[in-house]
Design an enzyme around this catalytic site. Sequence first.
Site, PDB file in Angstrom:
ATOM      1  N   ARG A  14      26.645  21.287 128.368  1.00 26.86           N
ATOM      2  CA  ARG A  14      27.605  22.054 129.190  1.00 26.86           C
ATOM      3  C   ARG A  14      27.492  23.540 128.858  1.00 26.86           C
ATOM      4  O   ARG A  14      26.722  23.919 127.963  1.00 26.86           O
ATOM      5  CB  ARG A  14      29.043  21.555 128.976  1.00 26.86           C
ATOM      6  CG  ARG A  14      29.508  21.637 127.544  1.00 26.86           C
ATOM      7  CD  ARG A  14      30.736  20.749 127.314  1.00 26.86           C
ATOM      8  NE  ARG A  14      31.018  20.601 125.905  1.00 26.86           N
ATOM      9  CZ  ARG A  14      31.870  21.358 125.225  1.00 26.86           C
ATOM     10  NH1 ARG A  14      32.563  22.298 125.851  1.00 26.86           N
ATOM     11  NH2 ARG A  14      32.066  21.181 123.948  1.00 26.86           N
ATOM     12  N   ASP A  62      24.049  16.371 115.399  1.00 28.49           N
ATOM     13  CA  ASP A  62      24.909  17.446 114.901  1.00 28.49           C
ATOM     14  C   ASP A  62      23.995  18.473 114.223  1.00 28.49           C
ATOM     15  O   ASP A  62      23.348  18.162 113.214  1.00 28.49           O
ATOM     16  CB  ASP A  62      25.908  16.852 113.898  1.00 28.49           C
ATOM     17  CG  ASP A  62      26.877  17.891 113.354  1.00 28.49           C
ATOM     18  OD1 ASP A  62      26.557  19.098 113.395  1.00 28.49           O
ATOM     19  OD2 ASP A  62      27.953  17.494 112.883  1.00 28.49           O
ATOM     20  N   VAL A  63      23.958  19.685 114.769  1.00 31.45           N
ATOM     21  CA  VAL A  63      23.011  20.687 114.243  1.00 31.45           C
ATOM     22  C   VAL A  63      23.322  21.122 112.811  1.00 31.45           C
ATOM     23  O   VAL A  63      22.486  21.733 112.162  1.00 31.45           O
ATOM     24  CB  VAL A  63      22.917  21.946 115.152  1.00 31.45           C
ATOM     25  CG1 VAL A  63      22.335  21.612 116.510  1.00 31.45           C
ATOM     26  CG2 VAL A  63      24.257  22.656 115.261  1.00 31.45           C
ATOM     27  N   ASN A  89      21.720  27.445 120.682  1.00 30.05           N
ATOM     28  CA  ASN A  89      22.900  27.778 121.476  1.00 30.05           C
ATOM     29  C   ASN A  89      24.185  27.117 120.961  1.00 30.05           C
ATOM     30  O   ASN A  89      25.274  27.649 121.165  1.00 30.05           O
ATOM     31  CB  ASN A  89      22.635  27.344 122.933  1.00 30.05           C
ATOM     32  CG  ASN A  89      23.894  27.350 123.771  1.00 30.05           C
ATOM     33  OD1 ASN A  89      24.336  28.393 124.231  1.00 30.05           O
ATOM     34  ND2 ASN A  89      24.508  26.174 123.950  1.00 30.05           N
ATOM     35  N   SER A 141      26.882  37.056 119.470  1.00 28.48           N
ATOM     36  CA  SER A 141      28.035  37.392 120.312  1.00 28.48           C
ATOM     37  C   SER A 141      28.351  38.870 120.091  1.00 28.48           C
ATOM     38  O   SER A 141      28.054  39.407 119.010  1.00 28.48           O
ATOM     39  CB  SER A 141      29.245  36.559 119.878  1.00 28.48           C
ATOM     40  OG  SER A 141      30.437  37.117 120.398  1.00 28.48           O
ATOM     41  N   TYR A 154      34.127  33.207 113.017  1.00 30.04           N
ATOM     42  CA  TYR A 154      33.174  33.221 114.134  1.00 30.04           C
ATOM     43  C   TYR A 154      32.333  34.496 114.118  1.00 30.04           C
ATOM     44  O   TYR A 154      31.101  34.447 114.248  1.00 30.04           O
ATOM     45  CB  TYR A 154      33.957  33.102 115.444  1.00 30.04           C
ATOM     46  CG  TYR A 154      33.111  33.057 116.703  1.00 30.04           C
ATOM     47  CD1 TYR A 154      32.419  31.902 117.064  1.00 30.04           C
ATOM     48  CD2 TYR A 154      33.038  34.168 117.546  1.00 30.04           C
ATOM     49  CE1 TYR A 154      31.650  31.857 118.221  1.00 30.04           C
ATOM     50  CE2 TYR A 154      32.284  34.135 118.715  1.00 30.04           C
ATOM     51  CZ  TYR A 154      31.598  32.972 119.050  1.00 30.04           C
ATOM     52  OH  TYR A 154      30.847  32.942 120.202  1.00 30.04           O
ATOM     53  N   LYS A 158      28.291  34.954 113.666  1.00 29.01           N
ATOM     54  CA  LYS A 158      27.454  35.590 114.695  1.00 29.01           C
ATOM     55  C   LYS A 158      26.754  36.846 114.159  1.00 29.01           C
ATOM     56  O   LYS A 158      25.659  37.182 114.591  1.00 29.01           O
ATOM     57  CB  LYS A 158      28.308  35.918 115.929  1.00 29.01           C
ATOM     58  CG  LYS A 158      28.852  34.677 116.647  1.00 29.01           C
ATOM     59  CD  LYS A 158      27.728  33.779 117.134  1.00 29.01           C
ATOM     60  CE  LYS A 158      28.184  32.573 117.909  1.00 29.01           C
ATOM     61  NZ  LYS A 158      27.084  31.705 118.339  1.00 29.01           N
ATOM     62  N   ILE A 187      32.121  35.250 128.655  1.00 23.72           N
ATOM     63  CA  ILE A 187      31.421  34.426 129.650  1.00 23.72           C
ATOM     64  C   ILE A 187      32.295  33.222 130.022  1.00 23.72           C
ATOM     65  O   ILE A 187      32.898  32.590 129.129  1.00 23.72           O
ATOM     66  CB  ILE A 187      30.058  33.924 129.074  1.00 23.72           C
ATOM     67  CG1 ILE A 187      29.235  35.090 128.476  1.00 23.72           C
ATOM     68  CG2 ILE A 187      29.263  33.174 130.143  1.00 23.72           C
ATOM     69  CD1 ILE A 187      28.843  36.209 129.427  1.00 23.72           C
TER      70      ILE A 187
HETATM   71  P1  NAP Z   1      30.859  25.637 125.066  1.00 24.91           P
HETATM   72  O1  NAP Z   1      30.997  25.566 126.544  1.00 24.91           O
HETATM   73  O2  NAP Z   1      32.055  25.400 124.201  1.00 24.91           O
HETATM   74  O3  NAP Z   1      29.663  24.674 124.608  1.00 24.91           O
HETATM   75  C1  NAP Z   1      29.324  24.586 123.267  1.00 24.91           C
HETATM   76  C2  NAP Z   1      28.163  23.658 123.127  1.00 24.91           C
HETATM   77  O4  NAP Z   1      27.844  23.538 121.720  1.00 24.91           O
HETATM   78  C3  NAP Z   1      28.468  22.265 123.624  1.00 24.91           C
HETATM   79  O5  NAP Z   1      27.377  21.798 124.365  1.00 24.91           O
HETATM   80  C4  NAP Z   1      28.628  21.445 122.336  1.00 24.91           C
HETATM   81  O6  NAP Z   1      28.175  20.111 122.446  1.00 24.91           O
HETATM   82  C5  NAP Z   1      27.692  22.188 121.405  1.00 24.91           C
HETATM   83  N1  NAP Z   1      28.000  21.894 120.007  1.00 24.91           N
HETATM   84  C6  NAP Z   1      29.138  22.173 119.325  1.00 24.91           C
HETATM   85  N2  NAP Z   1      29.039  21.725 118.058  1.00 24.91           N
HETATM   86  C7  NAP Z   1      27.805  21.174 117.938  1.00 24.91           C
HETATM   87  C8  NAP Z   1      27.104  20.542 116.883  1.00 24.91           C
HETATM   88  N3  NAP Z   1      27.659  20.398 115.665  1.00 24.91           N
HETATM   89  N4  NAP Z   1      25.855  20.071 117.111  1.00 24.91           N
HETATM   90  C9  NAP Z   1      25.291  20.198 118.336  1.00 24.91           C
HETATM   91  N5  NAP Z   1      25.898  20.782 119.382  1.00 24.91           N
HETATM   92  C10 NAP Z   1      27.145  21.265 119.178  1.00 24.91           C
HETATM   93  O7  NAP Z   1      30.315  27.071 124.611  1.00 24.91           O
HETATM   94  P2  NAP Z   1      29.557  28.221 125.417  1.00 24.91           P
HETATM   95  O8  NAP Z   1      30.559  29.201 125.853  1.00 24.91           O
HETATM   96  O9  NAP Z   1      28.614  27.633 126.392  1.00 24.91           O
HETATM   97  O10 NAP Z   1      28.770  28.902 124.205  1.00 24.91           O
HETATM   98  C11 NAP Z   1      27.397  28.661 123.934  1.00 24.91           C
HETATM   99  C12 NAP Z   1      26.955  29.641 122.844  1.00 24.91           C
HETATM  100  O11 NAP Z   1      27.170  30.989 123.294  1.00 24.91           O
HETATM  101  C13 NAP Z   1      27.743  29.499 121.543  1.00 24.91           C
HETATM  102  O12 NAP Z   1      26.892  29.713 120.439  1.00 24.91           O
HETATM  103  C14 NAP Z   1      28.769  30.612 121.632  1.00 24.91           C
HETATM  104  O13 NAP Z   1      29.221  31.024 120.369  1.00 24.91           O
HETATM  105  C15 NAP Z   1      27.963  31.678 122.352  1.00 24.91           C
HETATM  106  N6  NAP Z   1      28.801  32.670 123.030  1.00 24.91           N
HETATM  107  C16 NAP Z   1      29.631  32.323 124.031  1.00 24.91           C
HETATM  108  C17 NAP Z   1      30.429  33.282 124.647  1.00 24.91           C
HETATM  109  C18 NAP Z   1      31.378  32.984 125.774  1.00 24.91           C
HETATM  110  O14 NAP Z   1      32.119  33.903 126.182  1.00 24.91           O
HETATM  111  N7  NAP Z   1      31.418  31.792 126.309  1.00 24.91           N
HETATM  112  C19 NAP Z   1      30.365  34.625 124.191  1.00 24.91           C
HETATM  113  C20 NAP Z   1      29.504  34.943 123.157  1.00 24.91           C
HETATM  114  C21 NAP Z   1      28.725  33.959 122.579  1.00 24.91           C
HETATM  115  P3  NAP Z   1      29.046  18.953 123.221  1.00 24.91           P
HETATM  116  O15 NAP Z   1      28.944  19.280 124.676  1.00 24.91           O
HETATM  117  O16 NAP Z   1      28.340  17.697 122.856  1.00 24.91           O
HETATM  118  O17 NAP Z   1      30.430  19.068 122.681  1.00 24.91           O
END
Ligand code: NAP
Length: 246
Positions: A14, A62-63, A89, A141, A154, A158, A187
């Site tokens: 997702r 689990d990473v 990611n 981030s 967090y 990052k 995002i």
């Molecule tokens: P998200 O929608 O919450 O998705 C997070 C993903 O990480 C999910 O697919 C989840 O897997 C996976 N995950 C969590 N723990 C894990 C583990 N232990 N092992 C393997 N997979 C794991 O987050 P997102 O917004 O798409 O963010 C993706 C990346 O971008 C992250 O690193 C986040 O910090 C970074 N980021 C996001 C934003 C933002 O505004 N959204 C901004 C800056 C940086 P499941 O689906 O199986 O739960």
Amino acid sequence: MSERKTVLVTGAARGIGKEVALKFADQGYNVVINYVSDNTDVNALKQEFQEKNVECLIIKADVSKAEEVTKLVEKSIEKFEKIDVLVNNAGITKDNLLLRMTEEEFDKVIEINLKGTYLVTKAVSKYMMKKRQGSIINLSSVVGVSGNAGQCNYSASKAGIIGFTKSIARELASRNIRVNSVAPGFIATDMTAVLPDNVKETINNQIPLKRIGSAKEVAELIYFLGSDLSSYITGQVINIDGGMLM
Ligand code: NAP
């Protein structure tokens, strides 16, 4: 031997990770999708990717657990023989102000975001080094650069990813492996959907482009960094944030 290139994206069921995996699939890459949650609809995911006429492997791991990461990478190599692009990611938040933040909240975020990036990079780079080619993209981030109240765990994870990226870029450059980091701002995904409306509005007002970014926009940048389009770029942190950080 597979002619197609292969991308491994962690946390790709997702959010940003899924859009990244879809973008590479659109470009004809074989895709390894990693996820961790039991709620994941693996069949629906498989169908979505098969419609793109690429091969996909969906692996629960689990990473933050070394033995699960080893299996994730070994299964990927067994199926596709190589990994050309790695996108670290997977990430979580557990926000709290410093004095309220528990040790568990701090450790969990560091373990998944930072240690997970180290574990997967280590396991994959072994194979990339043999092939003398590869591109690794680590999700940082904007708060890893600027800091953010309520996110010391967090933002530390990052910021750590930025140092990790630059160090590994220096180590692996001689093997023709590029390593870059992407630092998104705000995002629209599940991660940010949980924020209260007033917080979203405050953040929106701080974005010069006056809107939240989409996972698709981040995926375009990550595809650029993964592909040969960016063949002379390594060790960089690229902000994608509507101008939040300048
Ligand atoms: P998200 O929608 O919450 O998705 C997070 C993903 O990480 C999910 O697919 C989840 O897997 C996976 N995950 C969590 N723990 C894990 C583990 N232990 N092992 C393997 N997979 C794991 O987050 P997102 O917004 O798409 O963010 C993706 C990346 O971008 C992250 O690193 C986040 O910090 C970074 N980021 C996001 C934003 C933002 O505004 N959204 C901004 C800056 C940086 P499941 O689906 O199986 O739960």
